[in-house]
Enzyme design. Structure first.
Site, PDB file in Angstrom:
ATOM      1  N   TYR A   1       5.951 -12.988   3.395  1.00  0.00           N
ATOM      2  CA  TYR A   1       4.634 -12.672   2.838  1.00  0.00           C
ATOM      3  C   TYR A   1       4.367 -13.613   1.673  1.00  0.00           C
ATOM      4  CZ  TYR A   1       0.843  -9.553   1.182  1.00  0.00           C
ATOM      5  OH  TYR A   1      -0.357  -9.012   0.797  1.00  0.00           O
TER       6      TYR A   1
ATOM      7  N   LYS B   1       2.659 -14.066   6.842  1.00  0.00           N
ATOM      8  CA  LYS B   1       1.498 -13.359   6.294  1.00  0.00           C
ATOM      9  C   LYS B   1       1.056 -14.032   4.999  1.00  0.00           C
ATOM     10  CE  LYS B   1      -0.120  -8.850   4.720  1.00  0.00           C
ATOM     11  NZ  LYS B   1       0.251  -7.468   4.331  1.00  0.00           N
TER      12      LYS B   1
ATOM     13  N   THR C   1       0.827  -1.202   0.000  1.00  0.00           N
ATOM     14  CA  THR C   1       0.000   0.000   0.000  1.00  0.00           C
ATOM     15  C   THR C   1       0.862   1.252   0.000  1.00  0.00           C
ATOM     16  OG1 THR C   1      -1.716  -1.201   1.214  1.00  0.00           O
ATOM     17  CG2 THR C   1      -1.872   1.191   1.209  1.00  0.00           C
TER      18      THR C   1
END
Length: 320
Positions: A152, A177, A65
């Site tokens: 991730y 994650k 993001t």
């Protein structure tokens, strides 16, 4: 004690807030840019303050993001240091790192020097290696730092359960994650690791997956909504925590599911819609950097309607 228990004990001593913080609502700030394209650090500080008011458990700066892939090392360093100084210990600050192994190590060392509490390692760009190569990638990153490291899973980094079990033995790896969304694979990972490695819901529009992941005991999730509509994000998480199915269903219907549908219309909207949402509400953080593109006027109008619907849903909800 087992190696996993030893690791948790060590990391809890090294970063007393970090382990506990990864069981709550996780915030992912944008990286504001001026019209010239340069970093807008005063706006970044304002943005962090806005997010902190919603009481996230931790902030992850310069991640997906936050347009990590568009930042130079010098810019990344400034973002991390600004966040650490501004947050001033209110919550842990973790930094996104990534790229090839040597590049990721360089960003990780910079993040540690900047005072970050941990790093989220984004998937290696374009390079798809075998499980053993992925494990070695994270092993070298972890060896370069004393920070907590979070692999991730998504895109070019999809792990076998056995590979995750190897990662769990690395002292610095504190969580895993998942942004891949394969619940069967996640169950196998959970089983092979004995449930001792903290798993995080990292799906785009993670709220739409929250209850599915909760069935595996995964309750912490990353919320892009927290960056542009913190009141909605907080209301959903609180409803999720207290088991308020009615409010969750209302917010899913009025806001989150149509938001996910809008995100799917255009590549890059996982970031562009977040910045559009801020701009719509008079809190602009500038444009996204290429190759991303800003949301179209038509999609901005749709997003504005969704924000209005989401706010109406929480304004009319019965008091908890």
């Amino acid at each position: 004690m087992s190696p996993l228990v030893d690791k948790r004990f060590f990391m809890a001593l090294a970063h007393p807030q970090l382990i506990d913080s990864l069981t709550g609502l996780l915030g992912f700030p944008v990286t504001p840019f001026r019209e010239s394209g340069e970093l807008d650090l005063p706006r970044f500080e304002e943005h962090l303050t806005e997010m902190l008011e919603a009481k996230p458990a931790a902030l992850f700066v310069a991640c997906g993001t936050g347009e990590f892939a568009s930042l130079t090392l010098a810019e990344h360093r400034r973002i991390v240091r600004t966040a650490v100084a501004h947050v001033d210990g209110a919550v842990p600050v973790l930094a996104g790192v990534g790229g090839g192994t040597h590049v990721a190590v360089e960003f990780t060392r910079s993040a540690e020097e900047g005072g970050a509490d941990g790093v989220l390692v984004l998937p290696p760009y374009l390079q798809v290696g075998p499980p053993s190569g992925l494990v070695e990638h994270y092993r070298q990153i972890a060896a370069a730092t004393s920070l907590g490291v979070i692999p991730y899973q998504r895109s070019t980094a999809i792990f076998t359960p056995e590979a995750v079990a190897e990662l769990a033995e690395i002292e610095q790896v504190v969580a895993f994650k998942d942004g891949h969304g394969d619940i069967e694979l996640l169950q196998r990972i959970h089983t092979v690791t004995g449930g001792k490695l903290l798993l995080l819901n990292g799906m785009p529009t993670a709220e739409t997956f929250a209850r599915a992941y909760a069935a595996l005991g995964v309750r912490a999730y990353s919320s892009a909504t927290l960056a542009f509509a913190p009141a909605i994000a907080r209301a959903f998480f609180d409803a999720f925590e207290r088991g308020d199915d009615d409010l969750q269903q209302t917010l899913l219907r009025e806001f989150y599911v149509p938001l996910a549908q809008l995100r799917h219309t255009t590549n890059g909207y996982a970031v562009a819609l977040v910045k559009a949402g801020l701009d719509i509400q008079g809190r602009s953080a500038g444009s996204v950097r290429p190759p991303l593109m800003d949301a179209s006027p038509e999609h901005r109008a749709e997003l504005a309607k969704l924000i209005e619907q989401g706010m109406a849903a929480i304004d009319t909800a019965p008091a908890a």
